[in-house]
Write an enzyme that holds these catalytic residues in place. Structure first.
Site, short mmCIF file in Angstrom:
data_model
loop_
_atom_site.label_atom_id
_atom_site.label_comp_id
_atom_site.label_asym_id
_atom_site.label_seq_id
_atom_site.Cartn_x
_atom_site.Cartn_y
_atom_site.Cartn_z
N ARG A 32 1.88 -12.19 -0.74
CA ARG A 32 0.54 -12.48 -0.20
C ARG A 32 -0.08 -13.71 -0.83
O ARG A 32 0.30 -14.13 -1.92
CB ARG A 32 -0.38 -11.29 -0.50
CG ARG A 32 0.06 -9.98 0.14
CD ARG A 32 -0.60 -9.79 1.46
NE ARG A 32 -0.05 -8.69 2.25
CZ ARG A 32 -0.63 -8.24 3.35
NH1 ARG A 32 -1.76 -8.76 3.77
NH2 ARG A 32 -0.07 -7.28 4.05
N CYS A 82 0.81 -7.95 11.49
CA CYS A 82 1.16 -8.15 12.90
C CYS A 82 0.48 -9.40 13.47
O CYS A 82 0.35 -9.56 14.68
CB CYS A 82 0.77 -6.94 13.74
SG CYS A 82 1.84 -5.53 13.47
N GLY A 83 -0.02 -10.27 12.59
CA GLY A 83 -0.50 -11.56 13.08
C GLY A 83 -2.01 -11.70 13.24
O GLY A 83 -2.47 -12.58 13.96
N ASP A 121 -9.44 -9.74 8.95
CA ASP A 121 -8.92 -8.39 8.66
C ASP A 121 -9.91 -7.26 8.96
O ASP A 121 -9.49 -6.19 9.37
CB ASP A 121 -8.52 -8.33 7.18
CG ASP A 121 -7.63 -7.13 6.85
OD1 ASP A 121 -6.75 -6.80 7.67
OD2 ASP A 121 -7.83 -6.51 5.79
N GLY A 178 0.14 -20.44 18.71
CA GLY A 178 -0.85 -21.20 19.48
C GLY A 178 -0.87 -20.83 20.96
O GLY A 178 -1.91 -20.87 21.62
N ASN A 200 -0.82 -18.12 22.27
CA ASN A 200 -1.66 -16.95 22.55
C ASN A 200 -3.03 -17.34 23.10
O ASN A 200 -3.73 -16.52 23.67
CB ASN A 200 -1.80 -16.08 21.29
CG ASN A 200 -0.46 -15.47 20.90
OD1 ASN A 200 0.41 -15.32 21.75
ND2 ASN A 200 -0.30 -15.12 19.64
N ARG A 234 0.84 -1.19 0.00
CA ARG A 234 0.00 0.00 0.00
C ARG A 234 0.88 1.24 0.00
O ARG A 234 1.98 1.24 0.52
CB ARG A 234 -0.88 0.03 1.25
CG ARG A 234 -2.13 -0.80 1.15
CD ARG A 234 -3.01 -0.68 2.37
NE ARG A 234 -2.40 -1.28 3.53
CZ ARG A 234 -1.76 -0.62 4.49
NH1 ARG A 234 -1.67 0.70 4.47
NH2 ARG A 234 -1.22 -1.26 5.50
N SER A 294 -1.38 -3.91 10.01
CA SER A 294 -1.12 -4.88 8.94
C SER A 294 0.16 -5.66 9.24
O SER A 294 1.14 -5.09 9.71
CB SER A 294 -0.93 -4.16 7.61
OG SER A 294 -2.07 -3.40 7.32
N HIS A 338 -10.49 -2.39 11.58
CA HIS A 338 -9.42 -3.25 11.05
C HIS A 338 -9.19 -4.39 12.04
O HIS A 338 -8.19 -4.41 12.75
CB HIS A 338 -8.16 -2.37 10.91
CG HIS A 338 -7.08 -3.00 10.11
ND1 HIS A 338 -5.76 -2.61 10.22
CD2 HIS A 338 -7.10 -3.96 9.15
CE1 HIS A 338 -5.02 -3.31 9.38
NE2 HIS A 338 -5.80 -4.13 8.72
N LYS A 344 -9.51 -2.14 1.78
CA LYS A 344 -9.24 -0.99 2.64
C LYS A 344 -10.06 0.23 2.20
O LYS A 344 -10.49 1.03 3.03
CB LYS A 344 -7.76 -0.65 2.64
CG LYS A 344 -6.84 -1.81 2.96
CD LYS A 344 -7.15 -2.48 4.28
CE LYS A 344 -6.05 -3.46 4.63
NZ LYS A 344 -6.31 -4.36 5.70
N TYR A 397 -1.46 -3.48 -7.19
CA TYR A 397 -1.16 -4.29 -6.02
C TYR A 397 -2.24 -4.24 -4.93
O TYR A 397 -2.60 -3.15 -4.46
CB TYR A 397 0.18 -3.87 -5.38
CG TYR A 397 0.45 -4.71 -4.18
CD1 TYR A 397 0.92 -6.00 -4.33
CD2 TYR A 397 0.08 -4.28 -2.92
CE1 TYR A 397 1.06 -6.83 -3.25
CE2 TYR A 397 0.21 -5.10 -1.81
CZ TYR A 397 0.70 -6.39 -1.99
OH TYR A 397 0.82 -7.21 -0.92
N GLY A 398 -2.65 -5.37 -4.48
CA GLY A 398 -3.44 -5.58 -3.26
C GLY A 398 -4.32 -4.43 -2.81
O GLY A 398 -5.24 -3.99 -3.51
N GLY A 399 -4.02 -3.94 -1.62
CA GLY A 399 -4.87 -2.94 -0.98
C GLY A 399 -5.02 -1.66 -1.79
O GLY A 399 -5.93 -0.86 -1.54
N ARG A 446 3.08 -4.24 17.75
CA ARG A 446 4.43 -4.77 17.95
C ARG A 446 5.19 -3.77 18.77
O ARG A 446 5.51 -2.68 18.26
CB ARG A 446 5.17 -4.81 16.60
CG ARG A 446 4.94 -5.99 15.78
CD ARG A 446 5.68 -5.83 14.45
NE ARG A 446 5.10 -6.77 13.52
CZ ARG A 446 5.60 -7.99 13.32
NH1 ARG A 446 6.70 -8.38 13.91
NH2 ARG A 446 5.00 -8.80 12.49
O1 SAT Z 1 -2.64 -4.65 0.88
S1 SAT Z 1 -3.62 -4.65 1.96
O2 SAT Z 1 -3.91 -3.29 2.39
O3 SAT Z 1 -4.85 -5.27 1.54
C1 SAT Z 1 -3.00 -5.54 3.26
C2 SAT Z 1 -2.79 -4.78 4.48
O4 SAT Z 1 -1.97 -3.87 4.49
O5 SAT Z 1 -3.44 -5.09 5.51
MN MN Z 2 -5.20 -5.40 7.03
#
Ligand code: SAT
Ligand code: MN
Length: 600
Positions: A370, A248-249, A273, A495, A497, A67, A246, A224, A204, A195-197, A401
């Site tokens: 991803r 962070c698990g 998400d 696990g 957690n 992003r 984003s 989120h 998003k 790309y993605g987001g 984090r």
């Molecule tokens: O690329 S995305 O925004 O969908 C993934 C993220 O940053 O959480």
């Molecule tokens: Mn996200």
């Protein structure tokens, strides 16, 4: 045909000048055809059909891998409505600039029209969007991440409203890359990224930036957050939503597998998400996951870290920017279960043979590579995903984090204090957005890059939601990433957690007490089940306390972060901050944060 669509589409066709218009109906036949075309054009590579049926690899341009927060804009009339944390340009000016960039940019290409539904069909939570794009990769991803085609057009009907989403690949010029939101027009315009987001505009752009603004006006929250159901051996399920920045698990927590010491416990994934949250008739908060798939981080996904995610991505998955094992045509990433392949193509498309990459320290998969996989393929998916009422939340968890400051877990005193805890969240940056990695930045509710309006008003809206809900969930903060003086993580995470989730639920059901401290309620050591966990006394003490000095420094950072909000910062938040500071001053250095010995 919905007239609003016809007139918008006419206008867009004229602007973009595509050769053709192709409606996505969501049928398997049509999607198979688009996959085949993409494969023939080299946009996607089919992976080993036996090991990875219906799975593909896609590589983006090297400058287009995350992003781009500096190119993301909220275009409302008044800059003060976008607030100090968003880039802003007035709508007319941005439309004019972008029209110039979009002009005839689909010349020679078809335009895909993707109607999509977010949220369960027939639910008061759900929203409809229509995305226009020239990218087959976007079509294929949207068909995984949302419910596309007939289900959406049926829900829309002849008069329904929808979010107008426009994406064009153009020439991927990073200088002219824009991700722009026009809340007054229910519109998103994205150009020069693939790309993605930046381009799956459901995610998003619609489900967070525009939806957060709709939520403020309509009285709900777009967050989120992952949503999980934790089933106990007796069969009760409690639902929890958790906000982490984003990468962070969230996906790992949403799909957690309990350690062997906890037979009969089970985690069910509702979402990984995004959560849309409303007040229910019973005064509780109810949440749905508007998405139908996962867009998760590939590196470090393994049998050890997340077996459920691994199982989810064995079929019907698109991998983006991972490495390709040339010997068996399978995807690979750092932290996978198998060793680094001898013959491999890296995420940039460079070929490394006979183990020659082993002498290189560049990663084979991009750190933000991803997978896009349907929730239907997830072994621990919750049946409640499709419940039009959503699921009732027992707890909300914030986390980030933090190598030092934050303890493993603590509980807010009450709703308003919890909003302050969320508003002062901070986390080290990750590869999910372009820019430096590992720098601590404040990220309220993990929404800093995703709140579509002034974050000061957003805090007010959160405070109001607590007033409207007569039985709001309790609010907690976790940090899986605390490090010891040797720089190593103190907590194993994954696990393990579950142990923290169980403490949280025991607090929600009033089964146990806690120590009152300046920052919130901290666990009594004996209330966290550490059976079978190899952890030293020193490590657990360190995890369950907070260093006064670093919290005092954090208070100064919080004040600095809040300064630009001026009048928009709610008085309640400023008061919570002052109160925390006062309690910290009264805390003695050596005993951690205000261990007053009080119990709750
Ligand atoms: O690329 S995305 O925004 O969908 C993934 C993220 O940053 O959480
Ligand atoms: Mn996200």
């Amino acid at each position: 045909m919905n007239e609003k669509i016809t007139s918008w589409l006419g206008e867009m066709r004229e602007l973009l000048a595509p050769t053709d218009v192709i409606w996505i109906d969501g049928s398997d036949e049509q999607l198979a055809e688009i996959r085949e075309e993409s494969e023939n054009n080299g946009e996607i590579i089919r992976l080993n059909s036996e090991k990875y049926p219906n799975c593909y690899l896609h590589r983006t341009a090297e400058n287009d891998v995350a992003r781009v927060e500096d190119r993301t804009f909220i275009c409302c009339e008044n800059q003060s409505d976008a607030g100090p944390t968003n880039n802003w340009v007035a709508p007319a000016e941005m439309y004019e600039k972008l029209r110039g960039l979009y002009k005839n940019c689909m010349n020679g290409k078809p335009l895909y029209v993707i109607p999509f539904l977010m949220g369960p069909p027939d639910s008061r939570f759900s929203k409809i969007g229509i995305q226009l794009t020239d990218s087959r990769y976007v079509v294929l991803n949207m068909a995984i991440m949302t419910q596309v085609g007939k289900v959406a057009t049926d829900a829309l009907g002849a008069n329904g409203d929808f979010v107008k989403c426009l994406h064009a690949t153009a020439d991927l010029d990073p200088e002219n890359r824009y991700i722009c939101h026009f809340p007054q027009d229910n519109t998103v315009w994205s150009i020069n990224s693939a790309y993605g987001g930046n381009v799956l505009l459901s995610k998003k752009c619609l489900a967070l930036r525009l939806a957060s603004d709709m939520g403020r006006r309509e009285g709900w929250l777009a967050e989120h957050m992952l949503i999980l159901g934790l089933e106990s051996p007796s069969g009760d399920v409690h639902y929890v939503a958790a906000a982490f920045p984003s990468a962070c698990g969230k996906t790992n927590l949403a799909m957690l597998i309990p350690p062997v010491q906890f037979p009969g416990y089970k985690v069910w994934t509702v979402g990984d998400d995004i959560a849309w949250i409303r007040v229910g008739a019973d005064g509780r908060l109810w949440a749905v996951n508007p998405e139908a798939g996962f867009f998760g981080v590939a590196p470090l996904t393994s049998k050890k870290t997340n077996p459920n995610a691994l199982a989810s991505i064995q079929k019907n998955t698109i991998f983006t920017n991972v490495a390709l094992n040339m010997d068996d045509n399978t995807p690979w990433w750092e932290g996978a279960d198998t060793p680094e392949p001898e013959n491999v193509v890296d995420w940039r498309g460079n070929v490394w043979q006979n183990g020659e990459h082993k002498n290189s320290d560049t990663p084979l998969a991009h750190p933000n590579s991803r997978f896009t996989a349907p929730i239907s393929g997830c072994p621990c998916r919750s049946t409640e995903w499709a419940n039009p009422e959503g699921v009732p939340l027992s707890a909300i968890i914030f986390g980030g984090r933090r190598a030092k400051t934050a303890p493993l877990v603590y509980e807010a005193f009450d709703w308003n204090h919890g909003v302050y805890v969320g508003a002062t969240m901070a986390s080290e940056t990750t590869a999910a957005a372009s820019g430096a990695v590992g720098v601590v930045r404040r990220d309220p509710m993990a929404m800093l890059p995703f709140c579509g309006y002034n974050m000061g008003d957003y805090f007010v809206h959160w405070l109001n939601m607590g007033e409207k809900a007569s039985q709001p969930p309790k609010i907690f903060h976790v940090n899986w990433f605390k490090k010891g003086d040797d720089g190593k993580f103190l907590w194993r995470g994954f696990g393990e957690n579950l142990r923290v989730l169980l403490w949280i639920l025991d607090r929600c059901t009033n089964k146990i007490g806690a120590r009152k401290s300046a920052i919130g309620f901290l666990p009594n050591k004996e209330d966290i089940n550490l059976d079978g966990l190899d952890i030293t006394e020193t490590a657990i003490n360190e995890l369950l306390s907070a260093d006064v000095q670093s919290w005092r420094e954090d208070i100064a950072a919080q004040r600095k972060f809040f300064e630009p909000f001026g009048e928009k910062l709610p008085r309640e938040i400023a008061e919570q901050l002052n109160e925390t500071e006062k309690m910290l001053i009264n805390s003695t250095e050596n005993v951690g944060v205000g261990f007053s010995g009080e119990y709750s």
